[in-house]
Design a protein around this motif. Structure first.
Motif, PDB file in Angstrom:
ATOM      1  N   GLY A 134     -50.883   5.679 -43.783  1.00  0.00           N
ATOM      2  CA  GLY A 134     -49.907   5.891 -42.705  1.00  0.00           C
ATOM      3  C   GLY A 134     -48.940   7.038 -42.950  1.00  0.00           C
ATOM      4  O   GLY A 134     -47.745   6.922 -42.673  1.00  0.00           O
ATOM      5  N   MET A 135     -49.447   8.155 -43.453  1.00  0.00           N
ATOM      6  CA  MET A 135     -48.593   9.316 -43.721  1.00  0.00           C
ATOM      7  C   MET A 135     -48.650  10.365 -42.610  1.00  0.00           C
ATOM      8  O   MET A 135     -47.834  11.280 -42.572  1.00  0.00           O
TER       9      MET A 135
ATOM     10  N   ASN B 267     -48.483  12.472 -39.117  1.00  0.00           N
ATOM     11  CA  ASN B 267     -47.580  12.558 -37.971  1.00  0.00           C
ATOM     12  C   ASN B 267     -48.340  13.188 -36.804  1.00  0.00           C
ATOM     13  O   ASN B 267     -49.383  13.824 -36.996  1.00  0.00           O
TER      14      ASN B 267
ATOM     15  N   ASN C  94     -50.500   1.919 -39.280  1.00  0.00           N
ATOM     16  CA  ASN C  94     -49.188   1.939 -38.626  1.00  0.00           C
ATOM     17  C   ASN C  94     -48.046   1.778 -39.637  1.00  0.00           C
ATOM     18  O   ASN C  94     -46.950   1.343 -39.291  1.00  0.00           O
ATOM     19  N   THR C  95     -48.300   2.150 -40.870  1.00  0.00           N
ATOM     20  CA  THR C  95     -47.373   1.922 -41.973  1.00  0.00           C
ATOM     21  C   THR C  95     -45.951   2.379 -41.669  1.00  0.00           C
ATOM     22  O   THR C  95     -44.976   1.713 -42.031  1.00  0.00           O
ATOM     23  N   ARG C  96     -45.832   3.523 -41.009  1.00  0.00           N
ATOM     24  CA  ARG C  96     -44.501   4.062 -40.685  1.00  0.00           C
ATOM     25  C   ARG C  96     -44.250   4.091 -39.182  1.00  0.00           C
ATOM     26  O   ARG C  96     -43.439   4.866 -38.692  1.00  0.00           O
ATOM     27  N   GLY C  97     -44.965   3.211 -38.469  1.00  0.00           N
ATOM     28  CA  GLY C  97     -44.713   3.006 -37.043  1.00  0.00           C
ATOM     29  C   GLY C  97     -45.347   4.026 -36.117  1.00  0.00           C
ATOM     30  O   GLY C  97     -45.197   3.937 -34.897  1.00  0.00           O
ATOM     31  N   MET C  98     -46.078   5.017 -36.688  1.00  0.00           N
ATOM     32  CA  MET C  98     -46.586   6.123 -35.871  1.00  0.00           C
ATOM     33  C   MET C  98     -48.015   5.920 -35.388  1.00  0.00           C
ATOM     34  O   MET C  98     -48.623   6.854 -34.850  1.00  0.00           O
TER      35      MET C  98
ATOM     36  N   LEU D  10     -49.615   4.316 -32.829  1.00  0.00           N
ATOM     37  CA  LEU D  10     -49.957   4.612 -31.433  1.00  0.00           C
ATOM     38  C   LEU D  10     -49.641   6.066 -31.088  1.00  0.00           C
ATOM     39  O   LEU D  10     -50.385   6.703 -30.340  1.00  0.00           O
ATOM     40  N   ALA D  11     -48.548   6.597 -31.615  1.00  0.00           N
ATOM     41  CA  ALA D  11     -48.201   8.003 -31.347  1.00  0.00           C
ATOM     42  C   ALA D  11     -49.286   8.925 -31.907  1.00  0.00           C
ATOM     43  O   ALA D  11     -49.663   9.917 -31.266  1.00  0.00           O
TER      44      ALA D  11
ATOM     45  N   ALA E 214     -44.648  -3.549 -44.564  1.00  0.00           N
ATOM     46  CA  ALA E 214     -45.013  -2.594 -43.512  1.00  0.00           C
ATOM     47  C   ALA E 214     -46.340  -3.045 -42.922  1.00  0.00           C
ATOM     48  O   ALA E 214     -47.111  -3.753 -43.564  1.00  0.00           O
ATOM     49  N   SER E 215     -46.620  -2.609 -41.704  1.00  0.00           N
ATOM     50  CA  SER E 215     -47.796  -3.132 -41.032  1.00  0.00           C
ATOM     51  C   SER E 215     -49.044  -2.385 -41.447  1.00  0.00           C
ATOM     52  O   SER E 215     -49.001  -1.413 -42.188  1.00  0.00           O
TER      53      SER E 215
END
Lengths: 309, 309
Positions: B179-180, B182, B208-212, B214-215, B244-245
């Protein structure tokens, strides 16, 4: 595309208002003072609403009086009516955030006013603000959909913005109050608004209820939006979706933009340090991911098994 | 842009492999059979790896033998070496997913091989597969960054793809293992790969470790990617980021695309019904949001206070 965005922190208002626990005034002030040091452009500090409606923010005047103001930060207060505006102005608020809904049912449920009734009330608030050095923003809740009425036509949102700008309001927030927006919808509406009102200070306010918070922010940025509301730790929430997360998380949003090379003006490490204090402040775990996983540039030591090549 | 994408479900492999609990074979089979009815294009069913390395998937052959195959679904197995390939081929797997890392340290930690050593081993696996009706995909772990080595240059990933395609491999997955990635990075790399290898079956595999998550998927779709790995409920995870997810959540990804008017081929309600069985299966809450909040089109009854206009 824009390589600079501004971050507007809303946790002290949109986050704390729905918490089970009343966060003591001194702890609110400490949180806001810590946030003031992180580089966020604005802090939605409190809401001057009826203490009966939102008991958690009944200390609005004390909070505004107690904080240490940073000259680079705008201190915003949510204001539902004339009475709230009077209190907010007396407290020396930098920005009044007027609130209304785009949908009839949400307006009636939340404010006991349809959108058109809200719009009739705003001129009296603007009249009160005349002569004060205060910026006026209007937040349009349920701009991307209503949990009661369903689809909210873009034409209705555009008509509302048209009436707001006609009153002389120069800042508008499009709010995805219950996390119903999708990236295609966000992009289309934001592009339309910016094309029609290029001088408008347009803010995107999204919730992460269905996981699309960062994707929607990305999409708004692609449309030309540069102002984003977000809540530290992803605080906040939707009373209809227990277990789902709240506002888009400030540190996760800042992290995404900074990783993309977009300057937010925020010191992410400082922000993460404040975020780490949240679980104790609110008494539960919060949804933010970067505070758990670390930034993307975090490095781990090589496991023993791998070092023996 | 493409109005049709395909979803490749990886929960039975990438999700279950790191769970604390060994999910009994019959429950794995029931999960896969339920997923087969939802319209996902492929299911990564298991991994033919050493039972010592991944005890949770030690029943790979039994699972492959026990499932009821749906003719529209491709059943994929991860394969780390020749021995795994032999077992996967004997089990009648539709697709072998070869795995390697883009970074030296992750390759050594996970597979005891550098990328270049992995590439030397692949021809032997291709040789084993010759004559079988089986598709070969290669997954490139840490394609967007390595938790040990840090930045992974795009040029390195392109060189790896160049060698893979030269071997005759026609499917490649770019994996953001920890999840690194961007959205800007995802878009640039995917656009580059698709421009250079327009015939390649390119899959994006994000965590999706850092929430990104879907983005990043949105960004890849904007670059022209139409194949997405995802795990039901957002199962999976990164051993370095407790709390983290995991993988991007299948139902949240399908929901986003469908809300955007992009056809996934998936019956979202059917998928959500399967997702609701996960917490009992794995013994804990899972990160997916839509299963908690409901789809964006969910309607709520108007509160009493609002109905009295």
């Amino acid at each position: 595309m824009n390589q600079r965005v501004t971050i507007q922190e809303v946790a002290p208002r949109d986050g704390l208002q729905i918490e089970q626990r009343f966060v003591p005034t001194s702890e609110k002030i400490a949180l806001i003072d810590a946030l003031s040091q992180t580089g966020v452009a604005k802090i939605e500090t409190t809401s001057f609403t009826s203490p009966k409606a939102i008991p958690n923010l009944s200390d609005a005047s004390e909070v505004m009086a107690g904080i240490t103001r940073h000259e680079q930060v705008g201190y915003v207060a949510l204001v539902p009516n004339e009475r709230g505006a009077e209190r907010a102005l007396a407290a020396g608020t930098d920005e009044l955030n007027l609130v209304m809904s785009a949908s009839d049912s949400h307006g009636l449920a939340n404010l006991r006013m349809t959108p058109w009734q809200s719009l009739e009330r705003f001129p009296a608030i603007l009249e009160l603000a005349r002569g004060h050095e205060v910026f006026i923003n209007a937040s349009i809740s349920t701009a991307f959909g209503c949990p009661f009425d369903g689809e909210v036509p873009a034409s209705r949102v555009l008509e509302i913005i048209s009436q707001l700008t006609a009153m002389g309001i120069r800042g508008v927030s499009l709010c995805d109050t219950t996390g119903m927006a999708n990236p295609a919808q966000v992009r289309a509406l934001c592009e339309h608004v910016l094309a029609r009102w290029p001088e408008l200070a347009l803010t995107l306010h999204v919730h992460n209820t269905r996981g699309m918070g960062l994707a929607n922010a990305l999409s708004a940025w692609q449309a030309g939006v540069t102002r984003f509301d977000a809540a530290l730790g992803g605080l906040g929430g939707c009373p209809f979706a227990p277990g789902a997360s709240g506002n888009v998380c400030t540190e996760d949003l800042v992290h995404m933009f900074e990783e993309m090379g977009i300057d937010t003006g925020v010191d992410l490490d400082a922000l993460l340090a404040v975020s780490q204090t949240l679980p104790e402040l609110v008494g539960h775990d919060v949804p933010g991911q970067v505070v758990k996983a670390g930034r993307s540039n975090r490095r781990y030591p090589l496991p023993e098994s791998a070092s023996a090549r």
